[in-house]
Design an enzyme around this catalytic site. Structure first.
Site, PDB file in Angstrom:
ATOM      1  CG  LEU A  28      -2.019  -1.037   1.281  1.00 44.32           C
ATOM      2  CD1 LEU A  28      -2.691  -1.031   2.655  1.00 44.32           C
ATOM      3  CD2 LEU A  28      -3.057  -0.784   0.193  1.00 44.32           C
ATOM      4  N   GLY A  29       2.012   1.182   0.626  1.00 44.53           N
ATOM      5  CA  GLY A  29       2.873   2.354   0.697  1.00 44.53           C
ATOM      6  C   GLY A  29       4.205   1.996   1.315  1.00 44.53           C
ATOM      7  CB  SER A  30       7.384   1.973   0.578  1.00 42.31           C
ATOM      8  OG  SER A  30       8.658   1.647   1.091  1.00 42.31           O
ATOM      9  N   GLY A  31       7.929   3.926   3.129  1.00 42.84           N
ATOM     10  CA  GLY A  31       8.580   5.138   3.611  1.00 42.84           C
ATOM     11  C   GLY A  31       9.804   4.795   4.419  1.00 42.84           C
ATOM     12  N   GLY A  43       9.231   2.153   7.199  1.00 43.91           N
ATOM     13  CA  GLY A  43       8.829   0.798   6.879  1.00 43.91           C
ATOM     14  C   GLY A  43       7.823   0.767   5.750  1.00 43.91           C
ATOM     15  CB  THR A  68       1.668   0.192   4.880  1.00 48.19           C
ATOM     16  OG1 THR A  68       2.311   1.004   5.872  1.00 48.19           O
ATOM     17  CG2 THR A  68       0.288  -0.168   5.370  1.00 48.19           C
ATOM     18  CE  LYS A 119       0.031   1.290   9.910  1.00 48.99           C
ATOM     19  NZ  LYS A 119      -0.174   2.479  10.768  1.00 48.99           N
ATOM     20  CG  ASP A 131       2.250  12.263  11.081  1.00 44.41           C
ATOM     21  OD1 ASP A 131       2.315  13.453  10.695  1.00 44.41           O
ATOM     22  OD2 ASP A 131       2.632  11.308  10.386  1.00 44.41           O
TER      23      ASP A 131
END
Length: 644
Positions: free
Chosen positions: A18-21, A24, A26, A43, A141
């Site tokens: 779903l996403g990366s940063g 880590g 997701t 996660k 956040d």
């Protein structure tokens, strides 16, 4: 790194990323153990791989996971945590999948929402955040991308708590100490104190306010101009908005955190339509005199702060010496020091009704103490009992003994005799809104002591310390914004001045003194009202009506005492205790002494609730926990004295 089709723990099958940063990745996954292969979010957290920090990382990971478990159980607008585990030195969280879209689809550059839309949006967000702040947890956040509009019911869901990201930023310095190298937050939504690594509950309030301004103006927070002289956001000329909403937003995003709303609850209250003061029925208690003008939260809980080792050693010496000095006096003189339950000290009158019997100590000490250096005096007071609706069913006229300590300049400290006895500590499993840390219940035998009739006031603190750190000023108001260390130092200086041993109460002493022989949720009975306690009146307990929200402390003694003659044990201000915080009573001392064994000596318990607490957090049993360096508008302390 997991790939499509990977099965974690023989249960969670990865569907796609779903996403990366930097913290880590997701993934969308499915739980193949369930018949319908329920979708979930995994996660994958990638911590620093240095072996020296792995143990600390693991502890933080477990601790933060417990926070997420609790939050998900408290609100259906916070994703539930299904599992957390470690595989091959990497960490995974499995959370509820929220089917919907984030608020960046509703709030975007150049798009302006109406005042009505923005007010409703702010209320929705603050209602969720209030649940978080009541446990004194800071999200850190808040931004449109972390607020999901759930497709099923169109409710907002708060996701992606920043606290768990800390485990990915652990580093080791040359002395082998671990530290966090990154500040959590997003540009434009992060106030100055958070950028400096010292976030507060009001830091989240700032972020929500900036989101509201973005929705009104169509200008992203990082692009809004700021006044170079004071750092205040300049935005009003970019939106057509009422003075009321503009004033609320200005206070939410003001530069200095002390000038903002303390928490989400306070900001939410400011957005509500004005309410008339609660009506007092003829059978109810006469209202207290008006305050001189609530976390949380609850309990609120507040974020612990790390301390240098040298300071900790000094604190441990002060703490241990103070308690052992008291214990030594008791060991030498024995029961002659205890304050008994003297039938001559307490008188009763015929109650109006008798649904709940008068409070009694289960096993009062039979010994008569010597008169302390201050001559004992007697004071009379009225205490009341209420039913589940908050109506008074019982009034009693009682007496108690006390001595007054002269602090100079016309300031005195009243210390009330508390008889020794046995009581049941903690709350029963069936008590509404109880927390897991309120049990298991167990019997405690408490020796007699003297306790402050009120929390320490600002005048008393000023007389001993020469300063007044309180936010809500007033000589007769409780002092707040004092750390555990500050309270210990006050006790030390007062002991030196008077020749007596003053200290903080143990948790057992505090709850014993608060209950004053009762076993109900409150010493008033089944519930409380804002005629009896200073708390966040919009969130009552049992069948009590909503009441007043004062949004600040009040003078001590404004409200009726308990059967020991102690005021403000419920609400007004949280109170420090001596112990090291433990998450349950398993293994706790049974003699009323402080519990000085625990996994983290920097974490201390808070008791009693405050002006911004929900009613259920003001019960006799709830336990908050914060770092001993924490200072807050909602935290003060009360004294215990041992006369040697």
């Amino acid at each position: 790194m997991p790939t499509t089709g990977t099965i974690l723990r023989q249960r969670y099958k990865i569907i796609y990323i779903l996403g990366s940063g930097g913290f880590g990745d997701t993934y969308l996954a499915e739980d193949i153990d369930l018949p319908n292969h329920l979708k979930c979010v995994v996660k994958h957290l990638k911590p620093n791989s240095d072996p020296a920090v792995l143990q600390t990382v693991r502890r933080l990971f477990d601790s933060e996971a417990q926070v997420l478990y609790r939050l998900g159980n408290d609100s259906d607008q916070i994703p539930r945590l299904f599992a957390h585990f470690e595989e091959q030195g990497e960490f995974y969280l499995v959370q509820e999948f929220v089917d919907g879209q984030d608020l960046s689809k509703e709030i975007s550059p150049g798009k302006k929402l109406s005042e009505t839309e923005v007010t409703k949006l702010l209320q929705e967000i603050l209602e969720i955040l209030a649940v978080v702040h009541q446990k004194n947890i800071i999200h850190r956040d808040i931004k449109p991308q972390n607020l999901m509009r759930r497709r099923q019911d169109r409710k907002i869901v708060l996701i992606d708590f920043g606290a768990v990201k800390e485990i990915n930023t652990m580093m080791v310095n040359s002395q082998g100490q671990t530290s966090v190298s990154v500040t959590i937050g997003s540009l434009g939504y992060m106030p100055s104190e958070q950028a400096a690594g010292q976030p507060k509950l009001s830091s989240d309030v700032y972020a929500v306010g900036m989101l509201g301004i973005y929705a009104l103006t169509g200008i992203q927070p990082q692009d809004l101009p700021k006044d170079p002289t004071d750092g205040e956001v300049i935005w009003r000329n970019c939106a057509n908005v009422s003075e009321k909403l503009a004033g609320v937003l200005d206070k939410m995003v003001t530069y200095h955190f002390r000038d903002r709303y303390f928490s989400a609850e306070s900001a939410l209250q400011a957005l509500q339509p004005s309410q008339p003061p609660p009506q007092i029925a003829p059978t109810q208690l006469n209202p207290p005199s008006p305050p001189q003008r609530r976390p949380s939260p609850p309990p609120s809980v507040l974020q612990p702060q790390p301390q240098p080792t040298s300071d900790l050693s000094r604190r441990q010496v002060i703490k241990t010496a103070g308690w052992l000095a008291g214990g030594f006096g008791l060991a030498v003189i024995g029961n002659r020091l205890l304050f008994p339950s003297d039938s001559g000290d307490i008188t009763t009158t015929t109650p109006v009704t008798s649904e709940i019997p008068p409070a009694v100590v289960e096993n009062p000490s039979p010994f008569e103490p010597p008169t302390p250096s201050n001559s004992l005096e007697t004071f009379s007071f009225e205490t009341v009992t209420v039913n589940a609706q908050g109506s008074i069913t019982n009034r009693r006229n009682l007496q108690a003994k006390y001595f007054a300590e002269n602090l100079g300049n016309g300031v005195s400290l009243e210390m009330v005799q508390i008889p020794g006895g046995t009581f049941t500590m903690g709350s029963p499993a069936e008590e509404a809104k109880r927390g897991d840390n309120e049990g298991p219940q167990y019997q405690v035998n408490v020796s007699g002591f003297s306790m402050g009739r009120y929390p320490v006031t600002q005048a008393q603190y000023q007389a001993i310390m020469g300063t007044n750190p309180a936010h809500f000023k007033g000589d007769k108001r409780p002092v707040e914004q004092v750390s555990w260390d500050d309270a210990i130092e006050f006790c030390q200086k007062l002991s030196q001045k008077t020749g007596k041993i003053y200290r903080l109460p143990s948790e057992a002493e505090w709850e014993y003194a608060c209950r004053a022989g009762t076993v109900t949720p409150f010493y008033f009975g089944e519930t409380i009202t804002t005629d009896l306690v200073n708390y966040y009146g919009n969130y009552p307990y049992a069948s009590a009506p909503k009441g007043e929200y004062r949004d600040q402390t009040t003078n001590v003694g404004n409200f009726p005492p308990n059967s020991f003659g102690l005021h403000d044990m419920h609400g007004n201000i949280f109170e420090w205790c001596q112990d090291i915080y433990n998450s349950s009573y398993q293994g706790a001392p049974i003699d009323g002494t402080p519990w000085l064994d625990g996994s983290d000596s920097n974490i201390k318990p808070l008791r009693g609730g405050s002006w911004n607490s929900y009613a259920w957090n003001c019960r006799s049993a709830p336990r908050g926990r914060v770092g001993l360096a924490h200072r807050s508008y909602v935290v003060g302390f009360r004294l215990v004295c041992v006369v040697a």
